[in-house]
Scaffold this motif. Structure first.
Motif, PDB file in Angstrom:
ATOM      1  N   ASP A   1      -0.986   4.997  -0.604  1.00 47.58           N
ATOM      2  CA  ASP A   1      -2.047   5.169   0.381  1.00 47.58           C
ATOM      3  C   ASP A   1      -2.281   3.863   1.131  1.00 47.58           C
ATOM      4  O   ASP A   1      -2.635   2.853   0.525  1.00 47.58           O
ATOM      5  CB  ASP A   1      -3.340   5.602  -0.315  1.00 47.58           C
TER       6      ASP A   1
ATOM      7  N   ASN B   1      -4.510   1.676   3.253  1.00 46.10           N
ATOM      8  CA  ASN B   1      -5.906   1.510   3.650  1.00 46.10           C
ATOM      9  C   ASN B   1      -5.924   0.564   4.854  1.00 46.10           C
ATOM     10  O   ASN B   1      -5.762  -0.646   4.712  1.00 46.10           O
ATOM     11  CB  ASN B   1      -6.718   0.933   2.490  1.00 46.10           C
TER      12      ASN B   1
ATOM     13  N   SER C   1       0.825  -1.211   0.000  1.00 43.90           N
ATOM     14  CA  SER C   1       0.000   0.000   0.000  1.00 43.90           C
ATOM     15  C   SER C   1       0.858   1.259   0.000  1.00 43.90           C
ATOM     16  O   SER C   1       0.512   2.243  -0.657  1.00 43.90           O
ATOM     17  CB  SER C   1      -0.918   0.019   1.218  1.00 43.90           C
TER      18      SER C   1
END
Length: 63
Positions: free
Chosen positions: A32, A34, A27
């Motif tokens: 980003d 999550n 990620s």
């Protein structure tokens, strides 16, 4: 039976940590993280680890 839970639990915790690290790393590269996906993937990996441990644990067979 108590020893099985201990060994299976340790194995599941290691699997959860490995999955979390891999998911966070992937990620982060994408830009980003999550946290819901990290948590759900890690939890699922832990459950699968416990279910796989039902088939047998090498740690117990060595003792």
């Amino acid at each position: 039976m108590k020893n099985w839970f201990k060994c299976a639990g340790i194995r599941a915790i290691k699997t959860i940590a490995q999955t979390a690290i891999a998911t966070i790393g992937t990620s982060a590269v994408m830009g980003d993280v999550n946290w819901i996906i990290v948590g759900s993937a890690s939890l699922l990996a832990g459950i699968l680890s416990l279910l796989t441990s039902i088939a047998g644990l090498p740690e117990l067979e060595q003792k």
